[in-house]
Design a protein around this motif. Sequence first.
Motif, PDB file in Angstrom:
ATOM      1  N   TYR A   1       7.065  -0.642 -32.365  1.00  0.00           N
ATOM      2  CA  TYR A   1       7.093  -1.929 -31.659  1.00  0.00           C
ATOM      3  C   TYR A   1       8.430  -2.119 -30.949  1.00  0.00           C
ATOM      4  O   TYR A   1       8.487  -2.489 -29.764  1.00  0.00           O
ATOM      5  CB  TYR A   1       6.823  -3.052 -32.655  1.00  0.00           C
ATOM      6  N   VAL A   2       9.513  -1.846 -31.651  1.00  0.00           N
ATOM      7  CA  VAL A   2      10.835  -2.018 -31.052  1.00  0.00           C
ATOM      8  C   VAL A   2      11.028  -1.035 -29.898  1.00  0.00           C
ATOM      9  O   VAL A   2      11.524  -1.401 -28.828  1.00  0.00           O
ATOM     10  CB  VAL A   2      11.937  -1.839 -32.121  1.00  0.00           C
ATOM     11  N   TRP A   3      10.613   0.217 -30.098  1.00  0.00           N
ATOM     12  CA  TRP A   3      10.756   1.227 -29.046  1.00  0.00           C
ATOM     13  C   TRP A   3       9.984   0.820 -27.793  1.00  0.00           C
ATOM     14  O   TRP A   3      10.503   0.910 -26.670  1.00  0.00           O
ATOM     15  CB  TRP A   3      10.270   2.578 -29.560  1.00  0.00           C
ATOM     16  N   GLU A   4       8.761   0.351 -27.959  1.00  0.00           N
ATOM     17  CA  GLU A   4       7.925  -0.010 -26.812  1.00  0.00           C
ATOM     18  C   GLU A   4       8.507  -1.193 -26.054  1.00  0.00           C
ATOM     19  O   GLU A   4       8.505  -1.213 -24.815  1.00  0.00           O
ATOM     20  CB  GLU A   4       6.505  -0.337 -27.280  1.00  0.00           C
ATOM     21  N   VAL A   5       9.000  -2.196 -26.779  1.00  0.00           N
ATOM     22  CA  VAL A   5       9.560  -3.362 -26.104  1.00  0.00           C
ATOM     23  C   VAL A   5      10.877  -3.010 -25.419  1.00  0.00           C
ATOM     24  O   VAL A   5      11.141  -3.432 -24.285  1.00  0.00           O
ATOM     25  CB  VAL A   5       9.739  -4.527 -27.095  1.00  0.00           C
ATOM     26  N   MET A   6      11.699  -2.211 -26.088  1.00  0.00           N
ATOM     27  CA  MET A   6      12.954  -1.794 -25.464  1.00  0.00           C
ATOM     28  C   MET A   6      12.713  -0.910 -24.246  1.00  0.00           C
ATOM     29  O   MET A   6      13.493  -0.929 -23.293  1.00  0.00           O
ATOM     30  CB  MET A   6      13.830  -1.066 -26.487  1.00  0.00           C
ATOM     31  N   LYS A   7      11.651  -0.139 -24.263  1.00  0.00           N
ATOM     32  CA  LYS A   7      11.327   0.697 -23.096  1.00  0.00           C
ATOM     33  C   LYS A   7      11.083  -0.174 -21.873  1.00  0.00           C
ATOM     34  O   LYS A   7      11.449   0.180 -20.749  1.00  0.00           O
ATOM     35  CB  LYS A   7      10.104   1.563 -23.384  1.00  0.00           C
ATOM     36  N   ASN A   8      10.489  -1.332 -22.081  1.00  0.00           N
ATOM     37  CA  ASN A   8      10.235  -2.257 -20.989  1.00  0.00           C
ATOM     38  C   ASN A   8      11.498  -3.000 -20.573  1.00  0.00           C
ATOM     39  O   ASN A   8      11.716  -3.251 -19.377  1.00  0.00           O
ATOM     40  CB  ASN A   8       9.159  -3.260 -21.404  1.00  0.00           C
ATOM     41  N   ARG A   9      12.358  -3.321 -21.544  1.00  0.00           N
ATOM     42  CA  ARG A   9      13.526  -4.153 -21.262  1.00  0.00           C
ATOM     43  C   ARG A   9      14.793  -3.354 -20.988  1.00  0.00           C
ATOM     44  O   ARG A   9      15.688  -3.825 -20.285  1.00  0.00           O
ATOM     45  CB  ARG A   9      13.763  -5.105 -22.437  1.00  0.00           C
ATOM     46  N   GLU A  10      14.906  -2.181 -21.595  1.00  0.00           N
ATOM     47  CA  GLU A  10      16.092  -1.339 -21.404  1.00  0.00           C
ATOM     48  C   GLU A  10      15.663   0.088 -21.082  1.00  0.00           C
ATOM     49  O   GLU A  10      15.970   1.028 -21.811  1.00  0.00           O
ATOM     50  CB  GLU A  10      16.965  -1.352 -22.661  1.00  0.00           C
ATOM     51  N   PRO A  11      14.933   0.279 -19.968  1.00  0.00           N
ATOM     52  CA  PRO A  11      14.389   1.611 -19.663  1.00  0.00           C
ATOM     53  C   PRO A  11      15.447   2.693 -19.472  1.00  0.00           C
ATOM     54  O   PRO A  11      15.207   3.851 -19.806  1.00  0.00           O
ATOM     55  CB  PRO A  11      13.587   1.374 -18.379  1.00  0.00           C
ATOM     56  N   ASP A  12      16.600   2.328 -18.942  1.00  0.00           N
ATOM     57  CA  ASP A  12      17.640   3.339 -18.726  1.00  0.00           C
ATOM     58  C   ASP A  12      18.075   3.970 -20.036  1.00  0.00           C
ATOM     59  O   ASP A  12      18.428   5.163 -20.073  1.00  0.00           O
ATOM     60  CB  ASP A  12      18.852   2.721 -18.024  1.00  0.00           C
ATOM     61  N   LEU A  13      18.054   3.189 -21.110  1.00  0.00           N
ATOM     62  CA  LEU A  13      18.424   3.714 -22.420  1.00  0.00           C
ATOM     63  C   LEU A  13      17.256   4.454 -23.078  1.00  0.00           C
ATOM     64  O   LEU A  13      17.377   5.599 -23.500  1.00  0.00           O
ATOM     65  CB  LEU A  13      18.884   2.572 -23.326  1.00  0.00           C
ATOM     66  N   VAL A  14      16.103   3.788 -23.158  1.00  0.00           N
ATOM     67  CA  VAL A  14      14.975   4.341 -23.904  1.00  0.00           C
ATOM     68  C   VAL A  14      14.387   5.566 -23.222  1.00  0.00           C
ATOM     69  O   VAL A  14      13.874   6.473 -23.900  1.00  0.00           O
ATOM     70  CB  VAL A  14      13.902   3.259 -24.131  1.00  0.00           C
TER      71      VAL A  14
END
Length: 295
Positions: A203-216
């Motif tokens: 869940y955290v990975w998926e949401v961060m992928k949307n919000r912090e794509p440069d990192l994820v």
Amino acid sequence: MRIHRDGYRHQFHLSRRAVLCGFTGLVRHSPFPGSNQIGFSFGLMPVFLDNDVRFLTLLQRYLMQILERPVALVRRRSQRETVEMLLSGQLDAAWISDLAYVQYQNRLTVLAVPLFRNQPLYQSYVIVNEASAARTFDDIRGTQHAFSDPDTMAGYLMTRWLLALQQETPAGFLRHFFFTYGDRNTIRAVATGLAESGTVDGYVWEVMKNREPDLVDRTRIVFRSEPLGFAPIAMLEALHELPAEQALRMAFLGMKLYPLGPEILSNLALDGFTTPSPGLYANTAEKWRVLGSLE
């Protein structure tokens, strides 16, 4: 209890200092000035995506509105600390991991379960740095691995369970491992090369992928678990008949309907909350049972 949909029952003027103090300490017996109301303490696990003061203030104000009493949001570094406080009565309720609920379900009752992508489910991911040659779970053998929290299924026990099925242990399978005490920290560790692989809450990975794509986007998934019951809102079974329990249950189950609720859900990337169905935590319970029988 009357809830005013067109505004707040009380107006709260909290300074940044006052908010921070409320998040780090308990005000269970600290009523508002001139009030006889008893405060309510609510524990938050480190999985939360948005740690800024504004979001925490929003959540605190919302719970105050519904419960009609002062509320302290209590954050601790590890899941174990939060669960121990809940079990000892230092917290009135808490958002805990699915594993913690399974371990102590004879003492706890679930009030509500989050809906992520309209399901009360999440997955555990094993990730690697995008530049890694690893393509499967077995390929992370010999890597430096970041776990999120030793008392969670998503951030640790899923990998332990996979290794136990192969009669392996983290110490034997991995070159080195460490705990970050936060899924965001684990993702960051793998993305930046501090770790070569990691175990995280999907869940955290998926949401961060949307919000912090440069990192994820600097990480890649090599294993996804089957769906597991999402981390619940829980309180001691002995307290669940108290009026505050019904109010807290309503606060989460009706979050879409009340002022501030939709904004909180948006911050958490959740669709709402629901009541748990029978067997929701069966997968988590079975893996914990298997691990116990193998040790």
